[in-house]
Design a protein around this motif. Structure first.
Motif, PDB file in Angstrom:
ATOM      1  N   MET A 173      -8.332   9.923  -2.515  1.00  0.00           N
ATOM      2  CA  MET A 173      -8.505   8.809  -1.756  1.00  0.00           C
ATOM      3  C   MET A 173      -9.687   8.926  -0.861  1.00  0.00           C
ATOM      4  O   MET A 173     -10.390   7.874  -0.651  1.00  0.00           O
ATOM      5  N   GLU A 185     -14.226   2.811   2.829  1.00  0.00           N
ATOM      6  CA  GLU A 185     -14.292   2.807   4.398  1.00  0.00           C
ATOM      7  C   GLU A 185     -15.239   4.030   4.834  1.00  0.00           C
ATOM      8  O   GLU A 185     -15.217   5.144   4.175  1.00  0.00           O
ATOM      9  N   PHE A 195      -9.796   4.045   7.465  1.00  0.00           N
ATOM     10  CA  PHE A 195      -9.279   4.303   6.310  1.00  0.00           C
ATOM     11  C   PHE A 195      -7.789   4.566   6.361  1.00  0.00           C
ATOM     12  O   PHE A 195      -6.935   4.024   5.390  1.00  0.00           O
ATOM     13  N   THR A 228     -12.642   5.799  -1.426  1.00  0.00           N
ATOM     14  CA  THR A 228     -12.441   4.897  -0.280  1.00  0.00           C
ATOM     15  C   THR A 228     -13.898   4.119  -0.088  1.00  0.00           C
ATOM     16  O   THR A 228     -14.886   4.853   0.006  1.00  0.00           O
ATOM     17  N   LYS A 245       0.782  -1.220  -0.005  1.00  0.00           N
ATOM     18  CA  LYS A 245       0.062   0.022   0.070  1.00  0.00           C
ATOM     19  C   LYS A 245       0.782   1.198  -0.041  1.00  0.00           C
ATOM     20  O   LYS A 245       2.036   1.121   0.491  1.00  0.00           O
ATOM     21  N   GLU A 274      -5.733   1.770   4.070  1.00  0.00           N
ATOM     22  CA  GLU A 274      -5.413   2.406   2.613  1.00  0.00           C
ATOM     23  C   GLU A 274      -3.909   2.706   2.522  1.00  0.00           C
ATOM     24  O   GLU A 274      -3.505   3.095   1.511  1.00  0.00           O
TER      25      GLU A 274
END
Length: 658
Positions: free
Chosen positions: A298, A304, A310, A302, A284, A314
């Motif tokens: 992001m 989440e 998150f 995402t 990641k 991520e």
């Protein structure tokens, strides 16, 4: 009176006529201007700016085409866990045009499924490597399709792909061309064929306008350096001067250890390592490597819901404790809804990430060559007498992990009357152009090679019989352009390169000093042995009761003991063995010394340095200070020799009288 006034006024002045005066431009509305605006496909852009991809001239275009095809073949074989066997063939077509060539690259990889052939070879910016963070040769998804586009533009011929993805099934034969106005493939031939070896793999054929020549920045040099950086690969290369069919027996043979030329004319770069490099793992992104705009994107994309999960899922190196610390510094909590983070919240989160101490990203996403494999590659491609290599610990730039490796080859058959040769690699791919703009070359120039016994001018590379290899492995190599010819100059990258070069330079300096000491000891022993016989006979003449042979044997034993360094032998790694070990030797097993006076050896590093001694070849040019010191030593030796001759003549006259 009116007539008189008219006569006195004279003729009226003529007006100058404007020649070719343009008509006033009609005003154009915004609607009319908008009609001429349209989206520019990426393929059309690169078709007009192909120099950005490395197709500057015919010679470079031929090299770039082979480079992209070979890089794809190596990546495919390694990802499938297959030892690469690659055949490269260049056919000159003078009957069509003097600058017309046909390039064929075939591998034994996993092949390509039929539904992916069109997009992989017929569309730019299509691939699986751009979005993942792991080491690979290709990064952008442009290379092989751009090579096919160049061939289409210069010859009008489509690219031919023959591939088999499963054994026992027919291979697919596809001919396609890229539509530059739409960035889409146009397939002209799609059929099954048996004209392919029984194993899986892919064959790519591109006809293009090019120019073939040997020397630096040539196809031959590229394949030679590729074999050095990939000792686990076997490459069979047929240059255009050879017109015979590819020798399949040479491609299948796997028992040679040195580069050979078959009777059919193929140049075979052998496989010297029988194991694949470790497969890198995808990671990641690291929080330190993400910019504010990317962080906001992001947050929008995402899946989440809360900020804590998150950050943990991520990014890498962010656990529950670090996520809580980051949120607290940003004035948020781990339970904050991601959708509620606005621009101000994202900027506060970004600043909080920069202010938190985080562990460096994991390095299992990298697959460096390794010191032993570098030595195996250098032994295969460079005939020298001294080899050493060094691998630096992983480091980070802009949140991206990277690792630097350096190899040196010195002496032997290398030319010593010019600057050192610098060969550069990025993710095992040779970099042949834009050397002066590359961070690797700048690091070589900045290193003070005079400290290690080599001559070096100001702002220049070292001089002498030396080859310097610099390799950078990273999940994202910062190239200076899309053609991937030079590494961008980041301070973190150049620092690691300089440290690795200094480490190898210290090993080279120890070897050169050791060789100088051994040479001086051999000269010293030669002087002793030259006069020991005369001394023994003179002593026996003075006192007949003393045995001359016994005196000679004793003096020879003393001379051998005092000059024991001249008898030092070396093990497989170039370290002294036996009772005459020099305590100042501290090699760490990444050094090889080869005796080039004996029969040539090759293969694994352990087979090259067995029983070798320090060669008697001349050292490289010395710095000015060392020359002055050497001159003073020479003058002192001359004085001592004159005194010795005077004493010898006196001793001879006294003996004659007795």
């Amino acid at each position: 009176m009116p007539d008189a006034r008219k006569r006195s006024a004279g003729p009226a002045p003529r007006q100058k006529k404007k020649k070719n005066s343009p008509a006033p431009a009609a005003a154009r509305s915004a609607e009319a201007l908008a009609k001429g605006q349209r989206e520019i496909p990426v393929s059309e852009f690169f078709a007009k700016n192909r120099h950005l991809l490395g197709f500057d001239n015919p010679r470079k275009a031929l090299l770039t085409t082979i480079k992209e095809a070979v890089d794809n073949a190596l990546d495919a074989c390694e990802e499938a866990g297959i030892l690469p066997d690659i055949a490269v063939r260049i056919d000159h077509l003078p009957e069509v045009d003097e600058n017309r060539f046909r390039v064929t690259v075939e591998d034994n990889g996993p092949g390509v499924v039929r539904k992916q052939i069109d997009n992989i070879f017929g569309a730019l910016l299509y691939g699986s490597k751009f979005h993942r963070l792991r080491m690979s040769r290709g990064q952008q998804g442009i290379g092989i399709s751009a090579a096919g586009m160049y061939g289409l533009l210069t010859t009008g011929r489509p690219m031919i792909i023959v591939t088999r993805s499963k054994k026992g099934r027919p291979a697919h034969h596809v001919e396609l061309a890229i539509d530059t106005t739409k960035n889409r493939p146009e397939v002209s031939v799609d059929e099954e064929t048996d004209d392919f070896p029984p194993h899986t793999g892919t064959r790519v054929i591109i006809e293009l306008e090019g120019r073939y020549s040997k020397g630096r920045t040539s196809v031959d040099e590229y394949l030679e350096q590729t074999a050095i950086a990939n000792p686990h690969a076997r490459i069979v290369y047929t240059p255009p001067a050879r017109n015979g069919d590819t020798n399949q027996a040479a491609l299948n043979a796997d028992d040679a250890d040195t580069t050979t030329v078959t009777p059919a004319g193929e140049i075979v770069f052998p496989r010297t390592v029988r194991t694949l490099p470790p497969e890198p793992r995808e990671i990641k992104p690291h929080p330190r490597g993400v910019e504010l705009g990317a962080l906001m994107r992001m947050l929008k994309q995402t899946g989440e819901k809360n900020l804590g999960p998150f950050l943990q899922r991520e990014f890498c190196r962010v656990g529950p404790g670090k996520a809580k610390e980051i949120c607290a510094k940003a004035g948020l909590t781990t339970r904050t809804w991601v959708k509620q983070v606005d621009h101000a919240g994202a900027e506060a989160l970004y600043k909080a990430i920069q202010g938190v101490s985080l562990i460096a990203p994991p390095t299992d996403c990298l697959a460096p060559i390794g010191a032993r494999q570098i030595l195996a590659g250098l032994l295969k491609g460079v005939r020298a007498e001294f080899y050493t290599a060094s691998t630096r610990p992983p480091a980070v730039y802009r949140g991206n992990p990277f690792q630097v490796e350096v190899g040196l080859a010195f002496g032997g058959d290398l030319p010593g009357d010019g600057p050192a040769r610098v060969i550069r690699f990025a993710n095992r791919v040779p970099l042949l152009y834009q050397q002066s703009a590359c961070s690797a070359y700048k690091a070589v120039v900045e290193t003070s090679w005079k400290n290690y016994g080599l001559a070096q001018g100001r702002g220049a590379a070292p001089e002498g019989p030396l080859v310097v290899m610099v390799h950078m492995a990273s999940v994202w190599v910062p190239f200076t352009s899309e053609s991937k010819e030079a590494i961008a100059d980041y301070d973190e990258i150049r620092k690691e390169m300089r440290l690795a070069l200094q480490e190898c330079g210290r090993k080279l300096g120890v070897y050169l000093r050791k060789r100088q000491r051994a040479k001086r000891e051999r000269e010293r022993r030669g002087v002793y042995e030259r006069y020991i016989g005369e001394i023994a006979r003179a002593v026996h003449t003075i006192d007949p009761s003393i045995d001359a042979d016994r005196v000679r044997d004793g003096l020879l034993a003393t001379a051998e003991r005092l000059t024991a360094l001249a008898d030092v032998e070396f093990d497989d790694d170039g370290n002294p063995v036996g009772p005459a070990r020099d305590p100042r030797d501290d090699d760490d097993g990444d050094t090889i010394v080869v005796d080039r006076d004996g029969p040539p050896t090759g293969g694994a590093p352990g087979d090259a340095g067995r029983g070798a001694r320090p060669p008697d070849t001349q050292p490289p040019p010395e710095p000015r200070g060392a020359r002055r010191s050497k001159a003073r030593k020479t003058a002192t030796k001359k004085k001592r020799s004159r005194r010795a001759r005077a004493s010898d003549s006196l001793f001879s006259s006294e003996s004659a009288r007795s």
